[in-house]
Design a protein around this motif. Structure first.
Motif, PDB file in Angstrom:
ATOM      1  N   LYS A   4      -9.838  -0.988  -6.914  1.00 56.63           N
ATOM      2  CA  LYS A   4      -9.911  -0.895  -5.633  1.00 56.63           C
ATOM      3  C   LYS A   4      -8.365  -0.579  -5.008  1.00 56.63           C
ATOM      4  N   ILE A   5      -8.393   0.339  -4.450  1.00 54.95           N
ATOM      5  CA  ILE A   5      -6.957   0.971  -4.098  1.00 54.95           C
ATOM      6  C   ILE A   5      -6.952   1.359  -2.624  1.00 54.95           C
ATOM      7  N   LEU A   6      -5.880   0.519  -2.041  1.00 56.12           N
ATOM      8  CA  LEU A   6      -5.883   0.791  -0.715  1.00 56.12           C
ATOM      9  C   LEU A   6      -4.722   1.569  -0.314  1.00 56.12           C
ATOM     10  N   ILE A   7      -4.788   2.755   0.444  1.00 55.67           N
ATOM     11  CA  ILE A   7      -3.882   3.671   0.946  1.00 55.67           C
ATOM     12  C   ILE A   7      -3.520   3.659   2.429  1.00 55.67           C
ATOM     13  N   ILE A   8      -2.298   2.933   2.628  1.00 52.81           N
ATOM     14  CA  ILE A   8      -1.815   2.914   4.035  1.00 52.81           C
ATOM     15  C   ILE A   8      -0.680   4.015   4.239  1.00 52.81           C
ATOM     16  N   ASP A   9      -1.276   4.960   5.222  1.00 55.02           N
ATOM     17  CA  ASP A   9      -0.099   6.216   5.406  1.00 55.02           C
ATOM     18  C   ASP A   9      -0.712   6.588   6.768  1.00 55.02           C
ATOM     19  N   GLU A  45     -10.148  -7.051   2.363  1.00 52.32           N
ATOM     20  CA  GLU A  45     -10.911  -6.465   1.112  1.00 52.32           C
ATOM     21  C   GLU A  45     -10.024  -7.103  -0.155  1.00 52.32           C
ATOM     22  N   GLN A  46      -9.014  -7.406  -0.247  1.00 52.19           N
ATOM     23  CA  GLN A  46      -8.139  -7.938  -1.217  1.00 52.19           C
ATOM     24  C   GLN A  46      -8.174  -6.703  -2.275  1.00 52.19           C
ATOM     25  N   PRO A  47      -7.412  -5.537  -2.067  1.00 53.21           N
ATOM     26  CA  PRO A  47      -7.383  -4.390  -3.125  1.00 53.21           C
ATOM     27  C   PRO A  47      -6.841  -5.070  -4.368  1.00 53.21           C
ATOM     28  N   ASP A  48      -7.010  -4.228  -5.513  1.00 50.14           N
ATOM     29  CA  ASP A  48      -6.211  -4.472  -6.311  1.00 50.14           C
ATOM     30  C   ASP A  48      -4.803  -3.754  -6.673  1.00 50.14           C
ATOM     31  N   VAL A  49      -4.876  -2.774  -5.677  1.00 45.81           N
ATOM     32  CA  VAL A  49      -3.274  -2.060  -5.503  1.00 45.81           C
ATOM     33  C   VAL A  49      -3.462  -1.534  -4.237  1.00 45.81           C
ATOM     34  N   ALA A  50      -1.901  -1.537  -3.610  1.00 41.55           N
ATOM     35  CA  ALA A  50      -2.007  -0.936  -2.313  1.00 41.55           C
ATOM     36  C   ALA A  50      -0.889   0.059  -2.473  1.00 41.55           C
ATOM     37  N   LEU A  51      -0.951   1.271  -1.955  1.00 40.79           N
ATOM     38  CA  LEU A  51      -0.226   2.437  -1.753  1.00 40.79           C
ATOM     39  C   LEU A  51       0.538   2.499  -0.448  1.00 40.79           C
ATOM     40  N   THR A  74      -2.591 -12.331  -0.207  1.00 40.61           N
ATOM     41  CA  THR A  74      -2.150 -11.039  -0.446  1.00 40.61           C
ATOM     42  C   THR A  74      -0.909 -10.961  -1.381  1.00 40.61           C
ATOM     43  N   ALA A  75      -0.182 -11.904  -1.411  1.00 35.04           N
ATOM     44  CA  ALA A  75       1.273 -11.998  -2.193  1.00 35.04           C
ATOM     45  C   ALA A  75       1.273 -11.384  -3.396  1.00 35.04           C
ATOM     46  N   ASN A  76      -0.006 -11.429  -4.082  1.00 34.51           N
ATOM     47  CA  ASN A  76       0.183 -10.919  -5.669  1.00 34.51           C
ATOM     48  C   ASN A  76      -0.374  -9.532  -5.688  1.00 34.51           C
ATOM     49  N   ILE A  77      -0.861  -8.777  -4.750  1.00 35.60           N
ATOM     50  CA  ILE A  77      -1.404  -7.398  -4.620  1.00 35.60           C
ATOM     51  C   ILE A  77       0.039  -6.420  -5.155  1.00 35.60           C
ATOM     52  N   PRO A  78      -0.324  -5.922  -6.083  1.00 34.55           N
ATOM     53  CA  PRO A  78       0.749  -4.812  -6.586  1.00 34.55           C
ATOM     54  C   PRO A  78       0.656  -3.597  -5.523  1.00 34.55           C
ATOM     55  N   CYS A  79       2.258  -3.559  -4.964  1.00 31.60           N
ATOM     56  CA  CYS A  79       2.190  -2.422  -3.964  1.00 31.60           C
ATOM     57  C   CYS A  79       3.395  -1.572  -4.314  1.00 31.60           C
ATOM     58  N   ALA A  80       2.850  -0.019  -4.423  1.00 26.98           N
ATOM     59  CA  ALA A  80       3.627   0.966  -4.496  1.00 26.98           C
ATOM     60  C   ALA A  80       4.301   1.491  -3.151  1.00 26.98           C
ATOM     61  N   ALA A  81       5.471   1.689  -3.257  1.00 29.85           N
ATOM     62  CA  ALA A  81       6.117   2.446  -1.722  1.00 29.85           C
ATOM     63  C   ALA A  81       5.955   4.018  -2.163  1.00 29.85           C
ATOM     64  N   MET A  82       5.755   4.450  -0.865  1.00 31.08           N
ATOM     65  CA  MET A  82       5.468   6.145  -0.861  1.00 31.08           C
ATOM     66  C   MET A  82       6.585   6.594   0.163  1.00 31.08           C
ATOM     67  N   SER A  83       7.304   7.652  -0.376  1.00 29.36           N
ATOM     68  CA  SER A  83       8.411   8.043   0.675  1.00 29.36           C
ATOM     69  C   SER A  83       8.685   9.672   0.133  1.00 29.36           C
ATOM     70  N   ALA A  84       9.070  10.500   1.057  1.00 28.90           N
ATOM     71  CA  ALA A  84       9.598  11.922   0.735  1.00 28.90           C
ATOM     72  C   ALA A  84      11.045  11.739   0.516  1.00 28.90           C
ATOM     73  N   PHE A  85      11.629  10.619   0.895  1.00 30.33           N
ATOM     74  CA  PHE A  85      13.142  10.462   0.622  1.00 30.33           C
ATOM     75  C   PHE A  85      13.632  10.025  -0.635  1.00 30.33           C
ATOM     76  N   ALA A  86      14.519  10.606  -1.245  1.00 28.48           N
ATOM     77  CA  ALA A  86      15.303  10.326  -2.395  1.00 28.48           C
ATOM     78  C   ALA A  86      16.414   9.518  -2.493  1.00 28.48           C
ATOM     79  N   ASP A  87      16.919   9.761  -1.370  1.00 31.62           N
ATOM     80  CA  ASP A  87      18.421   9.305  -1.448  1.00 31.62           C
ATOM     81  C   ASP A  87      18.600   7.633  -1.460  1.00 31.62           C
ATOM     82  N   GLY A  88      18.334   7.028  -2.649  1.00 30.96           N
ATOM     83  CA  GLY A  88      18.402   5.504  -2.592  1.00 30.96           C
ATOM     84  C   GLY A  88      17.092   4.801  -2.266  1.00 30.96           C
ATOM     85  N   ALA A  89      16.164   5.709  -1.800  1.00 28.23           N
ATOM     86  CA  ALA A  89      14.929   4.848  -1.404  1.00 28.23           C
ATOM     87  C   ALA A  89      14.268   4.025  -2.469  1.00 28.23           C
TER      88      ALA A  89
END
Length: 138
Positions: A4-9, A45-51, A74-89
């Protein structure tokens, strides 16, 4: 179902692109259009991964991660940050506590590799926790 993947955007187009790529690969997908709703969906929903998009009005991605990590459920849900910024983000996001970083625009192969990596890490952590509990019971 692979997970289960959660997309937050806050951008519907981004959510749609991600949802289509993930569903085509066999994942179940939930979506939230802002950070506050994303936290609520994660709790429910306790997703397996959050984007998580870093730049959202109101509760941004940084706030989302802070709140998810502060709640035991929710502390252990693996989370991937998403961004268009490359400067050190990327380095800032990883140092902040995100498990991975996705650059916009999204590339399907990179997305699926990151999701698979996060799911594998989560499985290892679950197995380690179960092993620790078994040792404690002895």
């Amino acid at each position: 179902m692979l997970g289960k993947i959660l997309i937050i955007d806050d951008y519907a187009d981004n959510r749609e692109i991600l949802r289509l790529m993930l569903e085509q690969a066999g994942y179940a997908v939930s979506e939230a259009s802002n950070g506050r709703d994303g936290i609520d969906v994660a709790l429910r929903e306790q997703p397996d991964v959050a984007l998580v998009d870093l730049s959202m009005p109101g509760t941004d991605g940084w706030d989302v991660l802070t709140e998810l990590r502060a709640d035991l459920s929710t502390a252990n849900i693996p989370c991937a940050a998403m961004s268009a910024f490359a400067d050190g983000a990327r380095s800032r996001a990883l140092a902040f506590g995100f498990n991975a970083y996705l650059t916009k625009p999204f590339r399907g192969e990179e997305l699926l590799q990151i999701v698979e990596h996060l799911l594998a890490e989560q499985r290892i952590q679950i197995e380690q926790n179960e092993g620790n509990r078994q040792e404690e019971a002895l």
